[in-house]
Motif scaffolding. Structure first.
Motif, mmCIF file in Angstrom:
data_model
loop_
_atom_site.group_PDB
_atom_site.id
_atom_site.type_symbol
_atom_site.label_atom_id
_atom_site.label_comp_id
_atom_site.label_asym_id
_atom_site.label_seq_id
_atom_site.Cartn_x
_atom_site.Cartn_y
_atom_site.Cartn_z
ATOM 1 N N UNK A 165 -9.483 -1.245 0.984
ATOM 2 C CA UNK A 165 -8.365 -2.136 0.225
ATOM 3 C C UNK A 165 -8.862 -2.380 -1.209
ATOM 4 N N UNK A 166 -9.744 -1.471 -1.918
ATOM 5 C CA UNK A 166 -10.232 -1.861 -3.191
ATOM 6 C C UNK A 166 -9.532 -0.595 -3.988
ATOM 7 N N UNK A 167 -9.200 -0.703 -5.364
ATOM 8 C CA UNK A 167 -9.051 0.234 -6.154
ATOM 9 C C UNK A 167 -9.859 1.437 -6.118
ATOM 10 N N UNK A 168 -9.632 2.601 -5.916
ATOM 11 C CA UNK A 168 -10.280 3.805 -5.985
ATOM 12 C C UNK A 168 -10.264 4.474 -7.474
ATOM 13 N N UNK A 169 -11.060 5.440 -7.636
ATOM 14 C CA UNK A 169 -11.186 6.013 -8.861
ATOM 15 C C UNK A 169 -9.833 6.505 -9.333
ATOM 16 N N UNK A 170 -9.002 6.850 -8.658
ATOM 17 C CA UNK A 170 -7.525 7.362 -9.043
ATOM 18 C C UNK A 170 -6.490 6.181 -8.900
ATOM 19 N N UNK A 171 -6.816 5.015 -9.054
ATOM 20 C CA UNK A 171 -5.681 3.758 -8.459
ATOM 21 C C UNK A 171 -5.023 3.663 -9.743
ATOM 22 N N UNK A 172 -3.533 3.653 -9.442
ATOM 23 C CA UNK A 172 -2.434 3.259 -10.339
ATOM 24 C C UNK A 172 -1.579 2.183 -9.512
ATOM 25 N N UNK A 456 4.569 19.252 9.308
ATOM 26 C CA UNK A 456 4.241 19.074 7.839
ATOM 27 C C UNK A 456 3.814 17.737 7.331
ATOM 28 N N UNK A 457 3.189 17.050 8.443
ATOM 29 C CA UNK A 457 2.873 15.608 8.136
ATOM 30 C C UNK A 457 1.426 15.470 7.369
ATOM 31 N N UNK A 458 1.210 14.663 6.278
ATOM 32 C CA UNK A 458 0.330 14.435 5.606
ATOM 33 C C UNK A 458 -0.028 13.028 5.207
ATOM 34 N N UNK A 459 -1.194 12.416 5.320
ATOM 35 C CA UNK A 459 -1.560 11.265 4.816
ATOM 36 C C UNK A 459 -2.915 11.427 4.120
ATOM 37 N N UNK A 460 -3.418 10.927 3.166
ATOM 38 C CA UNK A 460 -4.730 10.675 2.537
ATOM 39 C C UNK A 460 -5.377 9.700 3.419
ATOM 40 N N UNK A 461 -6.365 10.202 4.084
ATOM 41 C CA UNK A 461 -7.157 9.601 5.062
ATOM 42 C C UNK A 461 -7.811 8.187 4.181
ATOM 43 N N UNK A 462 -8.249 8.439 2.996
ATOM 44 C CA UNK A 462 -9.023 7.336 2.488
ATOM 45 C C UNK A 462 -7.875 6.295 1.955
ATOM 46 N N UNK A 463 -7.188 5.453 2.584
ATOM 47 C CA UNK A 463 -6.363 4.290 2.248
ATOM 48 C C UNK A 463 -6.168 3.657 3.305
ATOM 49 N N UNK A 464 -5.604 2.344 2.933
ATOM 50 C CA UNK A 464 -5.592 1.171 4.181
ATOM 51 C C UNK A 464 -4.714 1.795 5.090
#
Length: 547
Positions: A165-172, A456-464
């Motif tokens: 739940x914290x902002x990562x290096x690519x946070x927008x 063709x499903x994709x989600x970034x794993x490092x997210x809430x």
């Protein structure tokens, strides 16, 4: 970081048929009156049409009203229905119902078989050409309210937030999109729509919505097995007669066949697995004959609303409206929703434009429900309002009663039946029989993970995780103990799994959210309503190619 904001006259959340129809109609009206109108549409998918999944046989009536020259404009609406077949299946055979005995709602003369994702993509191109600001890849994550409690817009989801739940290096940070009116067109079980229903009590005195899960594959088949324009609908096997479900095979152009299955989510046996029922369905001789020797090109799944008028919430609230399947406009008896979505979006747009022309802002668009009640769409939905309640009585009794309703009363019976919430229907696993599903053969039938690959499903794993548990103890203490963890079976993408230690002890629920195809079934069917589906980062999920 402070969020930036943008101002519009009308904001539309969702780029499906309803949202795009609303955007187009708003720009048409502005052009007719010679006025400027700032219209913005956001869509959580990476591109317009990427999250669209439907059978689909399309009634062109609403599209013709919206864009009369759609054919000349190149709309991908090409294959007119040439033949209807309705078949009641047994395990090894089937009995076709003569078309002369079918209610009019089951017949498709003048309709078209379409790849709805392609139609929606084309609608998006029309909207952009008219000056609508279309932003795919932006998910509406939060409703914004003004000081009077009216909806003033939405905030898009933050990007680059890590799993903790914290902002990562690519946070927008997300953006705030403000508008004088906001139309919510998220599709079935919209997560913002749920919040609006609760805040403004839009369901007070209204039946609960009831749903189905639709699973679909697109096949390329040998030319000698292809019948362009053929529409096949089936009832019966593999469902037992007490469980609502039915299948379809639609023959498009270019040797393509869309095959699918719908299971009503009011089923009671927690051992039932809609995905496995669909795979069994394809082995029936009446369906297998179209697919053998062919190649599966795509797979997907989506929940659909089926409750009818009596389950439709109040459509408007201060600052906006619900349109399309966000409000339950689908006609389950006709197995069609795109025409209703387009019409509802158009009507809401006309109400919003009228309010803006009168210098009103963020009030209730009462002209929208009034126009709906005066429209052909209301008449159509009123005639078939008892379909799902009748079918809950079982295949044979439901078919008989609905046939009488349509053929004798012409849909105007002086009574309206009621719906109950689907999540209340499950019985304890100990009271239900287990279902032995055959292993997939990899030729005609397949497993979930290879199917999800085709979506063709994709989600970034490092997210809430966007599949939130209100109480983490319930999956084991209640769902596993009482219902044998039905989330393992009702999910069509293998997202939920009970895992144990090597010695078979200490069960826990593992959620593979990256597999989620955004069908919303878990949010609907979980027996304790413990699962809350929220949007992941914008642009994620399936990328359907004309589904």
């Amino acid at each position: 970081m402070e969020r930036e904001s943008m101002e519009f006259d009308v904001l539309i959340v969702g780029g499906g048929p309803a949202g795009l129809a609303a955007a187009i109609r708003l720009k048409q009206l502005a052009s007719e009156k010679g006025t400027e109108l700032a219209v913005c549409l956001i869509e959580k998918a990476s591109e317009i049409g990427a999250h669209i999944l439907s059978g689909a046989v399309m009634d062109p009536r609403a599209l013709t009203e919206l864009i009369p020259d759609w054919k000349a404009q190149g709309a991908p609406v090409n294959t007119q229905v040439s033949e209807d077949r309705v078949i009641f299946l047994s395990e090894t055979g089937g009995r076709r119902v003569p078309n002369s005995l079918l209610p009019a709602c089951f017949l498709n003369q003048g309709n078209y078989i379409v790849r709805l994702g392609n139609v929606v993509k084309w609608l998006g191109e029309q909207a952009e050409a008219m000056g609508v600001e279309v932003y795919p890849g932006f998910a509406g994550a939060e409703i914004l309210y003004d000081e009077r409690g009216a909806v003033k817009g939405v905030a898009t989801g933050d990007m680059g937030v890590t799993r903790d739940g914290e902002p990562g290096p690519a946070y927008q940070p997300g953006m705030e999109l403000h508008a004088k009116y906001t139309l919510f067109a998220e599709g079935c079980r919209g997560h913002l729509g749920k919040q609006l229903e609760e805040k403004y009590r839009l369901r007070d005195g209204i039946d609960p919505q009831t749903y189905g899960i639709g699973l679909k594959e697109l096949w390329e088949v040998p030319a000698e097995q292809h019948v362009p324009g053929l529409v096949v609908h089936t009832a019966g096997w593999p469902m037992d007669s007490a469980t609502y479900g039915g299948g379809f095979a639609y023959h498009l152009e270019d040797n393509l066949v869309a095959v699918g299955y719908v299971v009503g989510l009011n089923y009671s046996n927690p051992h039932l697995a809609p995905f496995e029922e669909f795979q069994r369905y394809k082995t029936h001789p009446e369906i297998r004959k179209f697919l053998e020797g062919g190649k599966r090109l795509a797979y997907g799944a989506r929940a659909l609303t089926a409750g009818g008028l009596q389950s439709q919430p109040k459509l408007v609230f201060p600052g906006g409206a619900l349109v399309g399947d966000d409000a339950g406009f689908l006609n389950a008896a006709r197995i069609k929703g795109s025409h209703a979505a387009i019409k509802s979006g158009s009507l809401a747009a006309e109400a919003a434009f009228g309010a803006l022309a009168a210098n009103r802002s963020r009030d209730e668009l009462t002209a929208f429900p009034e126009a709906f009640r005066a429209s052909w769409l209301f008449d159509e939905l009123h005639q078939t309002r008892n379909f799902k309640p009748y079918m809950k009585k079982g295949l044979w009794m439901g078919s008989l009663l609905f046939g009488i309703d349509q053929q004798v009363f012409r849909g105007r019976a002086p009574w309206t039946l009621h719906n109950t919430a689907d999540h209340t229907a499950l019985k304890p696993a100990s009271e239900c029989y287990k279902i032995a599903y055959p292993k997939p053969d990899g030729v005609l039938t397949f497993d979930k993970l290879s199917s999800v690959f085709l979506s063709n499903t994709n989600h970034e794993e490092d997210q809430p995780c966007h599949l939130q548990l209100k109480d983490p103890s319930i999956p084991i203490a209640v769902n596993l103990a009482k219902y044998d963890a039905p989330e393992q079976r009702y999910c069509p993408a293998g997202v939920y799994e009970i895992v144990r230690d090597p010695d078979g002890t200490h069960p826990r629920l593992q959620i593979s959210a990256q597999n989620c195809v955004h069908c919303k079934t878990c949010d609907i069917k979980d027996p304790t309503q413990n699962i809350n589906w929220v949007v992941p980062q914008g642009g994620e999920g399936p990328i359907y190619q004309g589904m």
